[in-house]
Write a protein that holds these residues in place. Structure first.
Motif, PDB file in Angstrom:
ATOM      1  N   GLY A 105      11.377  61.799  52.113  1.00  0.00           N
ATOM      2  CA  GLY A 105      12.001  60.600  51.576  1.00  0.00           C
ATOM      3  C   GLY A 105      11.146  59.838  50.586  1.00  0.00           C
ATOM      4  N   ASP A 106       9.993  60.370  50.239  1.00  0.00           N
ATOM      5  CA  ASP A 106       9.085  59.651  49.328  1.00  0.00           C
ATOM      6  C   ASP A 106       8.477  60.644  48.345  1.00  0.00           C
ATOM      7  N   LYS A 107       8.943  60.626  47.087  1.00  0.00           N
ATOM      8  CA  LYS A 107       8.469  61.575  46.082  1.00  0.00           C
ATOM      9  C   LYS A 107       6.992  61.390  45.767  1.00  0.00           C
ATOM     10  N   ALA A 108       6.515  60.144  45.809  1.00  0.00           N
ATOM     11  CA  ALA A 108       5.100  59.879  45.509  1.00  0.00           C
ATOM     12  C   ALA A 108       4.198  60.534  46.544  1.00  0.00           C
ATOM     13  N   LYS A 109       4.576  60.420  47.820  1.00  0.00           N
ATOM     14  CA  LYS A 109       3.796  61.054  48.890  1.00  0.00           C
ATOM     15  C   LYS A 109       3.844  62.581  48.747  1.00  0.00           C
ATOM     16  N   ALA A 110       5.049  63.094  48.464  1.00  0.00           N
ATOM     17  CA  ALA A 110       5.208  64.537  48.321  1.00  0.00           C
ATOM     18  C   ALA A 110       4.337  65.072  47.177  1.00  0.00           C
ATOM     19  N   LYS A 111       4.275  64.347  46.074  1.00  0.00           N
ATOM     20  CA  LYS A 111       3.468  64.767  44.923  1.00  0.00           C
ATOM     21  C   LYS A 111       1.992  64.787  45.271  1.00  0.00           C
ATOM     22  N   GLN A 112       1.542  63.764  46.014  1.00  0.00           N
ATOM     23  CA  GLN A 112       0.141  63.687  46.415  1.00  0.00           C
ATOM     24  C   GLN A 112      -0.235  64.853  47.336  1.00  0.00           C
ATOM     25  N   ILE A 113       0.659  65.161  48.277  1.00  0.00           N
ATOM     26  CA  ILE A 113       0.419  66.262  49.211  1.00  0.00           C
ATOM     27  C   ILE A 113       0.386  67.599  48.464  1.00  0.00           C
ATOM     28  N   THR A 114       1.295  67.791  47.502  1.00  0.00           N
ATOM     29  CA  THR A 114       1.322  69.028  46.716  1.00  0.00           C
ATOM     30  C   THR A 114       0.014  69.216  45.957  1.00  0.00           C
ATOM     31  N   LYS A 115      -0.492  68.135  45.398  1.00  0.00           N
ATOM     32  CA  LYS A 115      -1.759  68.191  44.666  1.00  0.00           C
ATOM     33  C   LYS A 115      -2.908  68.611  45.580  1.00  0.00           C
ATOM     34  N   LEU A 116      -2.946  68.053  46.784  1.00  0.00           N
ATOM     35  CA  LEU A 116      -4.006  68.397  47.739  1.00  0.00           C
ATOM     36  C   LEU A 116      -3.866  69.847  48.201  1.00  0.00           C
TER      37      LEU A 116
ATOM     38  N   PHE B  28     -12.943  70.399  51.966  1.00  0.00           N
ATOM     39  CA  PHE B  28     -11.819  70.582  52.876  1.00  0.00           C
ATOM     40  C   PHE B  28     -11.649  69.344  53.765  1.00  0.00           C
ATOM     41  N   LYS B  29     -12.776  68.842  54.279  1.00  0.00           N
ATOM     42  CA  LYS B  29     -12.733  67.659  55.144  1.00  0.00           C
ATOM     43  C   LYS B  29     -12.256  66.438  54.369  1.00  0.00           C
ATOM     44  N   ASN B  30     -12.726  66.295  53.130  1.00  0.00           N
ATOM     45  CA  ASN B  30     -12.291  65.166  52.303  1.00  0.00           C
ATOM     46  C   ASN B  30     -10.786  65.228  52.037  1.00  0.00           C
ATOM     47  N   ASN B  31     -10.292  66.435  51.799  1.00  0.00           N
ATOM     48  CA  ASN B  31      -8.856  66.592  51.561  1.00  0.00           C
ATOM     49  C   ASN B  31      -8.038  66.265  52.805  1.00  0.00           C
ATOM     50  N   ALA B  32      -8.563  66.634  53.977  1.00  0.00           N
ATOM     51  CA  ALA B  32      -7.874  66.304  55.229  1.00  0.00           C
ATOM     52  C   ALA B  32      -7.784  64.787  55.406  1.00  0.00           C
ATOM     53  N   SER B  33      -8.885  64.097  55.076  1.00  0.00           N
ATOM     54  CA  SER B  33      -8.882  62.631  55.162  1.00  0.00           C
ATOM     55  C   SER B  33      -7.912  62.035  54.149  1.00  0.00           C
ATOM     56  N   ALA B  34      -7.865  62.645  52.957  1.00  0.00           N
ATOM     57  CA  ALA B  34      -6.966  62.158  51.909  1.00  0.00           C
ATOM     58  C   ALA B  34      -5.508  62.289  52.329  1.00  0.00           C
ATOM     59  N   VAL B  35      -5.170  63.376  53.027  1.00  0.00           N
ATOM     60  CA  VAL B  35      -3.801  63.560  53.515  1.00  0.00           C
ATOM     61  C   VAL B  35      -3.437  62.431  54.478  1.00  0.00           C
ATOM     62  N   SER B  36      -4.360  62.102  55.379  1.00  0.00           N
ATOM     63  CA  SER B  36      -4.101  61.023  56.341  1.00  0.00           C
ATOM     64  C   SER B  36      -3.895  59.690  55.628  1.00  0.00           C
ATOM     65  N   ARG B  37      -4.684  59.466  54.557  1.00  0.00           N
ATOM     66  CA  ARG B  37      -4.571  58.189  53.845  1.00  0.00           C
ATOM     67  C   ARG B  37      -3.244  58.062  53.100  1.00  0.00           C
ATOM     68  N   VAL B  38      -2.668  59.199  52.721  1.00  0.00           N
ATOM     69  CA  VAL B  38      -1.369  59.167  52.035  1.00  0.00           C
ATOM     70  C   VAL B  38      -0.312  58.488  52.907  1.00  0.00           C
ATOM     71  N   PHE B  39      -0.426  58.640  54.236  1.00  0.00           N
ATOM     72  CA  PHE B  39       0.561  58.098  55.152  1.00  0.00           C
ATOM     73  C   PHE B  39       0.169  56.733  55.714  1.00  0.00           C
ATOM     74  N   SER B  40      -0.924  56.152  55.182  1.00  0.00           N
ATOM     75  CA  SER B  40      -1.353  54.822  55.599  1.00  0.00           C
ATOM     76  C   SER B  40      -1.019  53.830  54.502  1.00  0.00           C
ATOM     77  N   LYS B  41      -0.360  52.767  54.860  1.00  0.00           N
ATOM     78  CA  LYS B  41       0.128  51.787  53.883  1.00  0.00           C
ATOM     79  C   LYS B  41      -0.998  51.174  53.066  1.00  0.00           C
ATOM     80  N   GLY B  42      -0.848  51.216  51.750  1.00  0.00           N
ATOM     81  CA  GLY B  42      -1.772  50.528  50.853  1.00  0.00           C
ATOM     82  C   GLY B  42      -3.062  51.260  50.544  1.00  0.00           C
TER      83      GLY B  42
END
Length: 394
Positions: free
Chosen positions: A123-134, A176-190
């Motif tokens: 439901g969120d194209k911005a989140k989907a784009k960020q995840i695809t990039k990672l 790899f660890k940084n990317n895992a953290s980045a994925v979590s941050r995508v789903f955290s507001k702000g």
């Protein structure tokens, strides 16, 4: 030849009272000549996480209404960020001169939380784009990790090469660890806005990328140093040493060209970058001319790096720069030696390819002849039996 074997031991399926997907994995990791127990352990654990995230993603898709082929890769990278390993055990065995490290662990994922995140990217194209990039970045890291594994498995790898390869492996695992953290941050507001403000964290990530795609391959450059002639001169002898090299094909300018401007990069926009020499100047990479917000920081960092080829002939040494910095000057200033570098007056030089009998760069006037001249006493000429060429960094 190194090999990693996965054994799936058991699986506890989720039910109406449990929301945790759990599966047990075992990895048999055969150590190569360049491996150590600690680095092999890190790599084996990352392999378990990758395998577990793939299987968890497949399980979630086949047991829920979230099945969607277009989401398959996104689900995998989200799963990888959520994997928790428990009951980690290890055992080291030796058989027929082969050392094997066996790692077993339970991989766990909160099933409901994973489903919530999958719904969020639907439901969120911005989140989907960020995840695809990672996900794309992780794919590149996997290719590089396989290259590192192959290098560590090679025979007769010297200590310096092993050190450089292990540094690349550590950087890859950290990314790899940084990317895992980045994925979590995508789903955290702000948090995406907060990330944009943390330039120091970004420059550290860029440095790690450079270690993987630029400096790491550079340190593995094979240098050809050949004694072409020995001439008697006065009371001694002069040995002529011809030097040549070509950087490995794995060396990439992707990160450099993203943030830095130079003639060699700009004329090859949207084309593969293959250059023999680079000259990166302050006039195109500071102030209003900076390409990105991180350009000046990266330019300053590179100005402090020094990579050289050291030729040893007995006790005689000759140093040839591969990466060096100096004050900015004429267009051909890279042919001169090193000097004081600053943001206001700085030039970064890089020599990717050196042909036989072609003048050397960065060694200064009168020292740039190739073959290089080594002046030897009679005793030195009688006792020297080998010539050594190695890449060093300071």
């Amino acid at each position: 030849m190194k090999k990693v074997v996965f054994l799936v031991l058991w699986m506890v399926c989720t039910n109406s009272f449990a929301t945790t997907w759990t599966k047990s994995f075992q990895v048999d990791y055969v150590l190569g000549d360049g491996d150590s127990k600690s680095t092999a352990r890190e790599l084996a654990i990352e392999q378990i996480k990758i395998k577990a995230s793939n299987e968890a993603g497949t399980y979630i898709q086949t047991t829920s209404t979230l099945k969607n082929d277009s989401l398959e890769e996104s689900i995998q990278v989200i799963s990888a960020s959520m994997i928790k390993l428990t009951h980690i055990k290890e055992k080291l065995t030796t058989k027929n001169n082969t050392i094997t490290l066996t790692i077993s662990a339970n991989a766990n994922i909160n099933e409901e939380k994973l489903k919530d995140r999958i719904k969020a990217i639907q439901g969120d194209k911005a989140k989907a784009k960020q995840i695809t990039k990672l996900k794309k970045d992780n794919d590149l890291l996997l290719v590089e990790l396989n290259t590192v594994k192959t290098l560590l498995a090679q025979k007769n790898v010297n200590t310096q090469q092993v050190s450089a390869i292990l540094k690349r492996q550590t950087n890859l695992i950290n990314r790899f660890k940084n990317n895992a953290s980045a994925v979590s941050r995508v789903f955290s507001k702000g948090t995406l806005l907060q990330m944009a403000k943390k330039s120091s964290g970004k420059i550290e990530q860029i440095k790690a990328q450079l270690e993987t795609e630029f400096f790491g391959p550079m340190m593995e450059t094979k240098v050809n140093a050949e004694i072409t002639d020995v001439i008697e001169s006065g009371n001694g002898y002069t040995a002529l040493v011809n030097v040549s090299w070509k950087m490995p094909s794995t060396l990439s300018y992707k990160t450099l060209s993203t943030h830095l401007s130079t003639y060699e990069f700009d004329k090859r926009r949207n084309k593969p970058i293959q250059v023999e020499d680079l000259s990166i100047r302050d006039s195109s990479n500071t102030g209003t001319d900076a390409k990105t917000s991180l350009t000046e920081l990266l330019f300053s960092y590179l100005g402090r790096q020094s990579v050289n080829i050291q030729i040893n002939l007995g006790s005689k040494r000759f140093s040839i720069p591969l990466v060096w910095s100096r004050p900015s000057g004429s267009f051909s200033a890279c042919s001169s030696g090193k000097g004081k570098f600053s943001l206001d007056s700085g030039q970064i030089c890089f020599r990717a390819t050196q042909k036989k009998n072609e003048d050397l760069s960065g060694v200064g006037y009168k020292n740039d002849a190739n073959p290089i001249k080594f002046h030897l006493t009679r005793s030195e000429a009688e006792n020297i039996t080998t010539i050594e060429a190695k890449v060093t960094r300071s």
